[in-house]
Design a protein around this motif. Structure first.
Motif, PDB file in Angstrom:
ATOM      1  N   GLY A  87       0.604  -1.093  -0.061  1.00  0.00           N
ATOM      2  CA  GLY A  87       0.060  -0.061  -0.005  1.00  0.00           C
ATOM      3  C   GLY A  87       0.748   1.136   0.051  1.00  0.00           C
ATOM      4  O   GLY A  87       0.473   2.260  -0.520  1.00  0.00           O
ATOM      5  N   ARG A  91       0.399   3.775  -3.094  1.00  0.00           N
ATOM      6  CA  ARG A  91       0.088   5.310  -2.806  1.00  0.00           C
ATOM      7  C   ARG A  91       1.181   6.472  -3.477  1.00  0.00           C
ATOM      8  O   ARG A  91       0.887   7.296  -3.940  1.00  0.00           O
ATOM      9  CB  ARG A  91      -0.178   5.452  -1.373  1.00  0.00           C
ATOM     10  CG  ARG A  91      -1.604   4.840  -0.966  1.00  0.00           C
ATOM     11  CD  ARG A  91      -2.011   4.992   0.714  1.00  0.00           C
ATOM     12  NE  ARG A  91      -3.086   4.341   0.959  1.00  0.00           N
ATOM     13  CZ  ARG A  91      -2.924   3.245   1.510  1.00  0.00           C
ATOM     14  NH1 ARG A  91      -1.777   2.579   1.820  1.00  0.00           N
ATOM     15  NH2 ARG A  91      -4.131   2.423   1.806  1.00  0.00           N
ATOM     16  N   LEU A  97      -5.872   4.314  -3.888  1.00  0.00           N
ATOM     17  CA  LEU A  97      -5.974   2.797  -3.973  1.00  0.00           C
ATOM     18  C   LEU A  97      -7.038   2.471  -5.111  1.00  0.00           C
ATOM     19  O   LEU A  97      -7.093   1.779  -5.844  1.00  0.00           O
ATOM     20  CB  LEU A  97      -6.068   2.009  -3.001  1.00  0.00           C
ATOM     21  CG  LEU A  97      -4.753   2.124  -2.093  1.00  0.00           C
ATOM     22  CD1 LEU A  97      -5.115   1.389  -0.945  1.00  0.00           C
ATOM     23  CD2 LEU A  97      -3.425   1.495  -2.698  1.00  0.00           C
ATOM     24  N   ALA A 129      -7.483  -1.946   0.705  1.00  0.00           N
ATOM     25  CA  ALA A 129      -6.527  -1.246   1.422  1.00  0.00           C
ATOM     26  C   ALA A 129      -6.073  -2.414   2.513  1.00  0.00           C
ATOM     27  O   ALA A 129      -4.863  -2.535   3.112  1.00  0.00           O
ATOM     28  CB  ALA A 129      -7.087  -0.035   2.290  1.00  0.00           C
ATOM     29  N   ASP A 133      -2.121  -3.015   2.704  1.00  0.00           N
ATOM     30  CA  ASP A 133      -1.552  -2.601   3.732  1.00  0.00           C
ATOM     31  C   ASP A 133      -1.415  -3.625   4.943  1.00  0.00           C
ATOM     32  O   ASP A 133      -0.524  -3.167   5.955  1.00  0.00           O
ATOM     33  CB  ASP A 133      -2.546  -1.523   4.591  1.00  0.00           C
ATOM     34  CG  ASP A 133      -2.672  -0.179   3.663  1.00  0.00           C
ATOM     35  OD1 ASP A 133      -1.907   0.027   2.970  1.00  0.00           O
ATOM     36  OD2 ASP A 133      -3.791   0.373   4.001  1.00  0.00           O
TER      37      ASP A 133
END
Length: 153
Positions: A87, A91, A97, A129, A133
């Motif tokens: 992530g 980004r 995203l 996410a 992430d």
């Protein structure tokens, strides 16, 4: 979610730099050194160098890479691979995203019968996410090592 060539290349470059830190010589051309040259990344990952240089600049500006000039220069991670997520990289080079009609999912507005779509796009964004992430560069490198071990057995 659309994964652009820019995002794919950025992740591949970051993985190659992370592999060089660990000493996986065939991944980034570093063989245990902590600095990886852009030309080496481009060659090993088959990424056009001019395109890669712009990506590396974005990754540096986002605080994910350090660059060192000179004959012995190159790129290094700013943090251990365990602390940099997919992530973070996505980004850094692509912004949000999830986009809807070119806007971040949270800015997509609807009215009338379509009003419920906002909730759907936000749920999609949240699911993406959660995955990106919670997946670090180190996680991906471990998967590569596991895959290699199972193919050589």
């Amino acid at each position: 979610m659309y994964v652009s060539a820019r995002s794919d290349y950025a992740l591949r470059a970051m993985l190659a730099v992370a592999a060089a830190v660990r000493g996986d010589g065939d991944e980034g051309g570093g063989g245990g050194s902590e600095l990886v040259k852009a030309g080496s990344l481009a060659d090993v990952q088959e990424i056009p160098l001019s395109f890669l240089q712009g990506i590396l600049l974005d990754l540096r500006r986002a605080g994910l890479l350090l660059s060192h000039r000179g004959a012995e220069g190159g790129y290094a991670l700013t943090r251990p691979p365990e602390e940099i997520t997919v992530g973070d990289v996505l980004r850094a080079v692509g912004g949000s995203l999830t986009t809807v009609r070119g806007l971040p999912a949270e800015r997509a507005g609807y009215h009338g019968v379509a009003a419920g779509l906002t909730d759907v796009w936000l749920a999609v964004h949240g699911a993406i996410a959660t995955v990106v992430d919670s997946t670090s560069l180190a996680d991906l490198l471990r998967r590569t090592t596991t895959d290699r071990a199972s193919t050589t057995s």
